[in-house]
Design a protein around this motif. Structure first.
Motif, PDB file in Angstrom:
ATOM      1  N   THR A 205       1.195 -13.292 -46.563  1.00  0.00           N
ATOM      2  CA  THR A 205       1.666 -12.838 -45.690  1.00  0.00           C
ATOM      3  C   THR A 205       2.266 -13.769 -44.812  1.00  0.00           C
ATOM      4  O   THR A 205       3.421 -13.295 -43.620  1.00  0.00           O
ATOM      5  CB  THR A 205       0.123 -11.754 -44.272  1.00  0.00           C
ATOM      6  OG1 THR A 205      -0.195 -12.703 -44.141  1.00  0.00           O
ATOM      7  CG2 THR A 205       0.032 -10.853 -44.900  1.00  0.00           C
ATOM      8  N   THR A 206       1.692 -14.803 -45.784  1.00  0.00           N
ATOM      9  CA  THR A 206       2.567 -16.558 -44.942  1.00  0.00           C
ATOM     10  C   THR A 206       3.047 -17.151 -45.537  1.00  0.00           C
ATOM     11  O   THR A 206       2.316 -17.177 -46.949  1.00  0.00           O
ATOM     12  CB  THR A 206       1.919 -16.895 -43.319  1.00  0.00           C
ATOM     13  OG1 THR A 206       0.708 -17.477 -43.856  1.00  0.00           O
ATOM     14  CG2 THR A 206       1.253 -16.803 -42.285  1.00  0.00           C
TER      15      THR A 206
ATOM     16  N   GLU B  80       6.736 -22.816 -41.429  1.00  0.00           N
ATOM     17  CA  GLU B  80       5.976 -21.803 -41.767  1.00  0.00           C
ATOM     18  C   GLU B  80       6.477 -20.141 -41.611  1.00  0.00           C
ATOM     19  O   GLU B  80       7.007 -20.656 -40.357  1.00  0.00           O
ATOM     20  CB  GLU B  80       4.079 -21.316 -40.270  1.00  0.00           C
ATOM     21  CG  GLU B  80       3.599 -20.336 -40.928  1.00  0.00           C
ATOM     22  CD  GLU B  80       2.048 -20.128 -39.865  1.00  0.00           C
ATOM     23  OE1 GLU B  80       0.735 -20.948 -40.793  1.00  0.00           O
ATOM     24  OE2 GLU B  80       2.484 -19.863 -38.777  1.00  0.00           O
TER      25      GLU B  80
ATOM     26  N   SER C 292       6.398 -16.671 -41.939  1.00  0.00           N
ATOM     27  CA  SER C 292       5.880 -15.617 -41.084  1.00  0.00           C
ATOM     28  C   SER C 292       6.555 -14.455 -41.593  1.00  0.00           C
ATOM     29  O   SER C 292       7.890 -13.464 -41.047  1.00  0.00           O
ATOM     30  CB  SER C 292       5.669 -14.656 -40.151  1.00  0.00           C
ATOM     31  OG  SER C 292       4.579 -14.291 -40.095  1.00  0.00           O
ATOM     32  N   HIS C 293       5.948 -12.932 -42.863  1.00  0.00           N
ATOM     33  CA  HIS C 293       7.069 -12.207 -43.123  1.00  0.00           C
ATOM     34  C   HIS C 293       6.449 -10.956 -43.096  1.00  0.00           C
ATOM     35  O   HIS C 293       6.427 -10.081 -43.747  1.00  0.00           O
ATOM     36  CB  HIS C 293       7.745 -12.343 -44.284  1.00  0.00           C
ATOM     37  CG  HIS C 293       6.396 -13.173 -45.247  1.00  0.00           C
ATOM     38  ND1 HIS C 293       5.909 -12.043 -46.180  1.00  0.00           N
ATOM     39  CD2 HIS C 293       5.963 -13.684 -45.458  1.00  0.00           C
ATOM     40  CE1 HIS C 293       5.192 -12.402 -46.666  1.00  0.00           C
ATOM     41  NE2 HIS C 293       5.213 -13.540 -46.721  1.00  0.00           N
ATOM     42  N   GLN C 294       5.562 -10.853 -41.708  1.00  0.00           N
ATOM     43  CA  GLN C 294       4.946  -9.248 -41.646  1.00  0.00           C
ATOM     44  C   GLN C 294       6.166  -7.896 -41.310  1.00  0.00           C
ATOM     45  O   GLN C 294       5.918  -7.378 -41.947  1.00  0.00           O
ATOM     46  CB  GLN C 294       3.942  -9.686 -41.053  1.00  0.00           C
ATOM     47  CG  GLN C 294       2.761 -10.474 -41.424  1.00  0.00           C
ATOM     48  CD  GLN C 294       1.569 -10.582 -40.412  1.00  0.00           C
ATOM     49  OE1 GLN C 294       1.714 -10.270 -39.268  1.00  0.00           O
ATOM     50  NE2 GLN C 294       0.329 -11.410 -41.235  1.00  0.00           N
TER      51      GLN C 294
ATOM     52  N   ALA D   7      12.060 -11.849 -40.523  1.00  0.00           N
ATOM     53  CA  ALA D   7      11.459 -13.419 -40.619  1.00  0.00           C
ATOM     54  C   ALA D   7      11.157 -14.047 -40.040  1.00  0.00           C
ATOM     55  O   ALA D   7      12.194 -14.430 -39.452  1.00  0.00           O
ATOM     56  CB  ALA D   7      11.631 -13.690 -42.358  1.00  0.00           C
ATOM     57  N   ASP D   8      10.179 -14.516 -39.431  1.00  0.00           N
ATOM     58  CA  ASP D   8       9.659 -15.533 -38.338  1.00  0.00           C
ATOM     59  C   ASP D   8       9.678 -16.858 -38.964  1.00  0.00           C
ATOM     60  O   ASP D   8       9.242 -17.506 -39.740  1.00  0.00           O
ATOM     61  CB  ASP D   8       8.764 -15.666 -37.038  1.00  0.00           C
ATOM     62  CG  ASP D   8       9.011 -13.981 -36.773  1.00  0.00           C
ATOM     63  OD1 ASP D   8      10.093 -13.915 -36.664  1.00  0.00           O
ATOM     64  OD2 ASP D   8       7.783 -13.314 -36.515  1.00  0.00           O
TER      65      ASP D   8
END
Length: 887
Positions: A768-769, A785, A787-789, A793-794
């Motif tokens: 998830t990351t 990092e 985050s692609h939940q 994406a962040d």
């Protein structure tokens, strides 16, 4: 009450002087608006007219027209690529070894390799036999390519029915003694033939032109010698002069020709012809403008007009630039017309050379102006401009030396993480480890400026071991010199280099496959110029004295042959002695430790890119099925290889093939694979996206926002990280089918760093990351990092490390940097011109088969700003001096 005016405005809007009193023009004068501008135009015209009266100008204009007349007959014509040139050979050592094997191996007698070797000239045959017997014999590449070109000539003569007469007229030649032709259709059925060759073989010979017959002969030789030649376009551009052809050694394809013309030829003309010759002539002609203005009577006449002193000086400056503009415009417009009419390159960006050349002249003229004001001498004005040119040249040389010998060797070219330790590969062939306590790079293998050695990109096979190799003299030759041993770096040995297994010759990349947390698990793939070879990681660790438990008790014994007749430990079925085994090793074939897995129906054609797909986000702990799938971007074809059982003991099979459009652009090919999507590009401006293990075509189109990818990395099932040639980094998402947008690739985020050198991606176990590590600004590291939940994406910055610079790096940054700040970067305007004319912001130089090469990024804006600030500063000082001085 206003005093009576001491001079009046005449009908033409000019003042008439009456005595020495101040001049006054009433506000209600209807000609006031014209009076503000026309005098300045008159001053500019006077300066231009004075320059036009110079004999140097007319001599320069005559030289320009003579030069254009000499260049006008240059033209181009396209023809098929039919002959071999020495720069076509990517792997000369492999070609020599293959021909020697065909000469001495009885099993190759009726094979394509043996038939070609048999047809070699007598002198070359003697040398090849000595190579086959184990002697060190130097054979120049032109000698080999000339012999192959003779075979192509024989093919044409045979097709035209003239080979017999030719042979009879040369009874003393090698060709007359050969009883059979080198080509045989049955023998060539075993080779890997391109579609172009298959089509030509199916066409009747009488329907082929001479060029196509020669083209067919070249393709047949390439099929018999796989992995030897660079991929070349089917058609080449030949330069002509009138009705005559230039030497054929200049053959390049159309795209490469246009790139060469736009990125090198035109900038070179601007940099040298316009930048030095015309600028120097311009200074000679305009150096007298300011001293002549200060002559008794001339200055009084000019100041009698309604102009201010600063504006008068600037008008004179503009007049001098207008003269140079006239000369430059003639030359550049002439070159533009010749390029369009004769070379078929209609590139309007060539006209950008005009303002750039005038801008370059303005830099030197801005120094000539204050010198003329101060000393009123044209000679001193010329000397001042020449002194500036010398200072800029010396500073540029010093800056170039520091950049080449100090900065470039420290520039990071590759990253790898082993556990908590981060290691980096440098352009100087060194390997460094990040000291987390001191936050600085600690050398593991020393970098060397101007070194000809090449160090392979390091890879981690577990948290405690990293693999690499140093190829002596391998920077420009993939084979290098001497043997090639694997270098193992172990944590328990303080990451000191230890020699491991013998690597296959000309290895260019190492790829870990099926690695898990267990020490010694998985395999390592060695990729060289012509083969894919694999070994167990446990064997690598055993070579440095590590005891690794062997869980596989069913492996074949050494010497047992696999199902296709090859030995799993590198002794192929055609190896009949130690001398022949040596030849196979010279070709980059299997060794005792590494086994070839390349299917017989696959031949590697450089440049090559490989990718191991990410494990699926919902994968179980057994990920072997995911990690052993291998994707190869092989020339203009995407191929998928999978092992039929154990990756080492069994043959790999080509399970899927997808054809891509052939590209001859200077951009590097890119390839990345997640568990769901594969993104590939052959180096052009189009992206190809494939879905699933079946490689179903999902999307074909332009890259979003016209980015030019340098490398690409998979982050998640539908998320990729792209590094562009400009040095920026973007997260790229592949949109699903249910999205209404026709653009299936979308940039979701951009990293807040520039000048990215290289990057690596680490996917978290929960998928998830992901952690993104980029090297930028020479040797600086930033970790993010991802985050692609969610759909967007962040990116969050974890840390940014700027290692402490060495003493010479500090001298370069603060000393050389200060000099560059204080002096105009006139020599860097060549990069500005190249960027403007080509429309590119970077280009790629060289590079190995597996690498992207050295990226040269154009500094388009920086030289313009530097020179512009210098011009403004010098003219401001000149205006202040002129306004406050009594002349």
């Amino acid at each position: 009450m206003l005093p009576s005016p001491t001079r009046r405005c005449d009908d033409d809007g000019l003042f008439e002087r009456r005595g020495n009193a101040d001049a006054i023009c009433f506000e209600n004068d209807p000609g006031r608006e014209a009076l503000n501008w026309r005098p300045y135009f008159a001053v500019v015209w006077d300066s231009f007219h004075a320059a036009m009266a110079s004999r140097v100008l007319w001599a320069a204009m005559l030289a320009i027209w003579i030069l254009l007349a000499m260049l006008a007959p240059i033209g181009v014509r396209e023809d098929y690529t039919t002959t071999f040139r020495f720069f076509d050979v990517y792997n000369g050592t492999r070609m020599k070894a293959m021909l020697a094997q065909g000469m001495v191996d009885p099993k190759q007698e009726d094979a394509p390799l043996g038939r070609i070797a048999e047809a070699m000239p007598e002198e070359l045959s003697r040398k090849l036999k000595r190579v086959g017997e184990g002697d060190e014999v130097r054979i120049p590449l032109p000698m080999l390519t000339d012999a192959l070109n003779d075979l192509i000539d024989q093919e044409l003569k045979l097709a035209k029915g003239t080979v017999d007469e030719e042979a009879e007229s040369k009874d003393d030649s090698k060709e007359a003694s050969v009883s059979r032709h080198w080509y045989d259709a049955e023998a060539w059925k075993e080779t890997v033939r391109l579609r172009e060759l298959r089509e030509l073989d199916e066409m009747p010979t009488e329907e082929l032109s001479d060029s196509l017959i020669r083209r067919r002969g070249r393709l047949r030789i390439e099929a018999a010698l796989p992995g030897v030649f660079e991929a070349r376009s089917a058609r080449s551009v030949l330069l002509t002069y009138g009705t005559l052809d230039f030497p054929t050694g200049f053959e390049i394809d159309r795209t490469q020709f246009e790139s060469l013309f736009n990125q090198f030829v035109i900038p070179m003309l601007v940099h040298w012809l316009l930048g030095f010759v015309l600028v120097f002539l311009g200074i000679l002609v305009t150096a007298s403008i300011i001293p002549d203005m200060l002559q008794t009577g001339s200055l009084h006449l000019l100041l009698s007009k309604p102009v201010s002193r600063p504006a008068l000086l600037i008008a004179k400056f503009v007049g001098g630039c207008a003269f140079v503009f006239l000369c430059v415009a003639q030359l550049v417009i002439g070159l533009y017309l010749i390029a369009g009419l004769r070379l078929e390159i209609w590139n309007p960006r060539i006209l950008w050379c005009i303002p750039v050349a005038v801008f370059l002249f303005a830099v030197f003229f801005s120094v000539s102006v204050p010198a003329g004001l101060k000393w009123r001498s044209p000679i001193i004005s010329i000397a001042a401009a020449g002194a500036l040119a010398a200072i800029c040249l010396v500073f540029s040389i010093i800056s170039g030396v520091f950049d080449t010998r100090i900065v470039q060797p420290d520039r990071i070219a590759g990253l790898v993480r082993a556990g908590e330790d981060l290691l980096s590969l440098t352009n100087g062939g060194g390997l460094n480890r990040m000291d987390e306590d001191q936050l600085q790079w600690v050398p593991v293998i020393e970098s060397k400026a101007m070194s000809n050695d090449r160090v392979l990109r390091p890879v981690a096979i577990d948290d405690d071991h990293v693999l690499t190799a140093r190829i002596r003299n391998g920077k420009f030759n993939p084979f290098g010199s001497g043997s090639l041993d694997l270098i193992v770096l172990a944590r328990d040995n303080d990451w000191k280099p230890q020699p491991g297994l013998r690597l296959p010759t000309a290895t260019e990349r190492l790829i870990p496959i099926g690695v898990t947390e267990d020490s010694g698990s998985g395999h390592t793939l060695a990729v060289n110029t012509a083969d894919l070879l694999i070994t167990h990681n446990r064997d690598i660790l055993s070579s440095i004295g590590k005891k690794v438990e062997d869980e596989d008790n069913d492996t074949a014994e050494d010497g047992d042959e696999s199902s296709d007749g090859r030995s799993p430990r590198g002794q192929g079925s055609n190896s009949i002695g130690a001398w022949l085994s040596t030849l196979v090793t010279m070709q980059g074939g299997a060794t005792e430790e590494f086994v070839s897995i390349l299917p017989r129906n696959v031949a590697l054609s450089p440049p090559i890119r490989l990718a191991v797909p990410l494990a699926a986000e919902d994968a179980t702990e057994d990920i072997s099925s995911e990690t052993t799938r291998l994707l190869i971007l092989n020339g203009s074809q995407l191929q998928q290889l999978e092992p039929d059982g154990d990756p080492v003991e069994n043959v790999w099979q080509r399970t899927q093939v997808a054809d891509l459009a052939r590209s001859d652009t200077p951009l590097p090919p890119v390839l990345a694979a997640s568990s769901r999507f594969v993104i590939a590009s052959t180096g052009d401006e189009s992206a190809r996206v494939f879905e699933g293990n079946e490689l179903n075509e999902f999307y074909v189109g332009d890259w979003p926002e016209d980015i030019a990818p340098l490398s690409i990395h998979a982050v998640a099932d539908d998320l990729f990280f792209v590094v562009t040639t400009e040095g920026s980094g973007h997260l790229l998402r592949v949109l699903d089918h249910d999205d209404a947008s026709e653009q299936r690739l979308q940039i979701t985020a951009t990293l807040p760093v520039d000048d990215i050198e290289t990057a690596m991606v680490e996917v978290a176990p929960d998928a998830t990351t992901a952690q993104l590590i980029v090297a930028h600004d020479v040797d600086r590291i930033s970790e993010f990092e991802v985050s692609h939940q969610s759909q967007s994406a962040d990116i969050s910055l974890i840390r940014s490390v700027e290692p402490e610079r060495s003493f010479w790096r500090r001298i370069d940054r603060y000393g050389i940097g200060l000099l560059e700040l204080l002096t105009p970067q006139v020599l860097a305007l060549g990069d500005t011109t190249a960027g403007m004319v080509s429309g590119k912001k970077a280009f790629i130089i060289g590079g190995g088969d597996m690498e992207t090469g050295e990226v040269v990024r154009y500094g388009i804006a920086t030289p313009i700003i530097s020179c512009g600030v210098f011009i403004i500063a010098m003219m401001l000082l000149s205006c202040i001096y002129f306004a406050r001085s009594d002349f």
